[in-house]
Design a protein around this motif. Structure first.
Motif, mmCIF file in Angstrom:
data_model
loop_
_atom_site.group_PDB
_atom_site.id
_atom_site.type_symbol
_atom_site.label_atom_id
_atom_site.label_comp_id
_atom_site.label_asym_id
_atom_site.label_seq_id
_atom_site.Cartn_x
_atom_site.Cartn_y
_atom_site.Cartn_z
ATOM 1 N N ARG A 22 -20.917 2.869 -22.498
ATOM 2 C CA ARG A 22 -19.905 3.067 -21.307
ATOM 3 C C ARG A 22 -18.603 3.760 -21.784
ATOM 4 O O ARG A 22 -18.055 4.637 -21.072
ATOM 5 C CB ARG A 22 -19.427 1.513 -20.823
ATOM 6 N N HIS A 26 -17.093 7.398 -20.094
ATOM 7 C CA HIS A 26 -16.095 7.602 -19.381
ATOM 8 C C HIS A 26 -15.392 8.668 -20.069
ATOM 9 O O HIS A 26 -14.673 9.405 -19.442
ATOM 10 C CB HIS A 26 -15.244 6.155 -19.744
ATOM 11 N N THR A 30 -13.786 11.676 -17.875
ATOM 12 C CA THR A 30 -12.370 12.282 -17.820
ATOM 13 C C THR A 30 -12.358 13.694 -18.542
ATOM 14 O O THR A 30 -11.455 14.386 -18.008
ATOM 15 C CB THR A 30 -11.711 11.333 -19.004
#
Length: 307
Positions: A22, A26, A30
């Protein structure tokens, strides 16, 4: 962009490591978002190379700066010509990642180190896009890892993986004097130093020699719990870097002002050392703050050139 995203997917951890998977996802989103929004262009414009060199002559076009007109060629040819220059860039960017115990703190969803690792990815890929060399130093109370500057895509991928791995091992204190000595010994030419830290380790004056020789940007990451305290009650606080615990009377006069005094002291220190400081939070997306910071830096640079 597709090729950029693919390397994250190829390097994703095994399914059993759900938390790391995860975090990598992310990190991918980003970094890709900021690159898609043009941050790499701002990053390139915010740092200047060692000079400029002549590239070519071409016909004048409306909007060209009249200061670039070559009057000798214009007089001989009867047609306005301008000189075109290219920047001698070849920059070295060293990202310094604080992996001390306090960086492992986070009161909501993300720890400070999680934000810092995201920034490592953003800065590293922006440098790669500008064809600049980029390296990594992870430190605490000692230098923990060092990846020499390089500019290949494979090098940047390894750099981000190293930062991601270091982020899971925050411990000990932070010694900026050790970092300053290491940079002085390893960087023989002027470089751009991006320091990712919370500045809770003290001894910030140790960074003055770094700021004097290099272009130092301190990206300070804090958690809201470190900025605001309840107005009453007794709290037991633990120093994440030393393990020391103390009881604090939050209702005591002056307790809530202590952090503000520290903030003002850090600001004065940054001004004295001519250091750029970017303040970020663990609970707010950093993309807007990051873009505003670099826009401000570009504007300051343009005013200096114009004057």
């Amino acid at each position: 962009m597709k090729r950029f995203l693919d390397w994250f997917r190829r390097e994703s951890p095994a399914p059993r490591e759900d938390a790391d998977a995860r975090r990598l996802r992310h990190l991918e989103l980003t970094t890709a978002k900021l690159i898609r929004e043009g941050f790499t262009g701002q990053f390139h414009a915010a740092f200047h190379g060692r000079g400029i060199e002549f590239h070519q002559l071409r016909h004048y076009q409306p909007g060209d700066d009249i200061r670039t007109i070559d009057w000798n060629v214009t007089a001989r040819s009867g047609v306005p010509h301008v000189k075109e220059f290219i920047e001698e860039r070849d920059l070295t960017i060293m990202i310094c990642l604080d992996t001390s115990g306090s960086m492992g703190f986070g009161s909501v969803d993300r720890r400070k180190i999680d934000v810092a690792v995201e920034l490592v990815s953003v800065f590293a890929f922006a440098a790669n896009h500008s064809r600049d060399r980029v390296g990594l130093v992870t430190f605490g109370d000692e230098i923990r890892a060092h990846l020499r500057p390089g500019r290949s895509t494979q090098h940047v991928q390894r750099l981000v993986r190293d930062a991601f791995g270091a982020g899971s091992r925050c411990h000990g204190g932070s010694d900026y004097a050790v970092l300053a000595e290491f940079l002085a010994a390893t960087l023989k030419r002027q470089s751009i130093i991006i320091l990712l830290t919370d500045l809770l380790g003290g001894s910030e004056p140790a960074l003055r020699p770094v700021a004097f020789r290099h272009d130092l940007i301190i990206t300070r990451i804090l958690d809201p719990r470190e900025r605001a305290f309840p107005s009453r009650g007794i709290a037991e606080l633990e120093d994440a870097e030393t393990g020391e615990r103390i009881a604090v009377d939050l209702g005591r006069a002056g307790t809530s002002q202590l952090f503000a005094q520290v903030e003002r002291s850090l600001e004065r220190e940054a001004i004295r050392s001519a250091t750029d400081v970017l303040n970020l939070s663990t609970v707010r997306p950093f993309d807007r703050d990051l873009i505003r910071f670099f826009e401000s830096r570009i504007a300051r640079s343009s005013r200096r050139i114009a004057s």
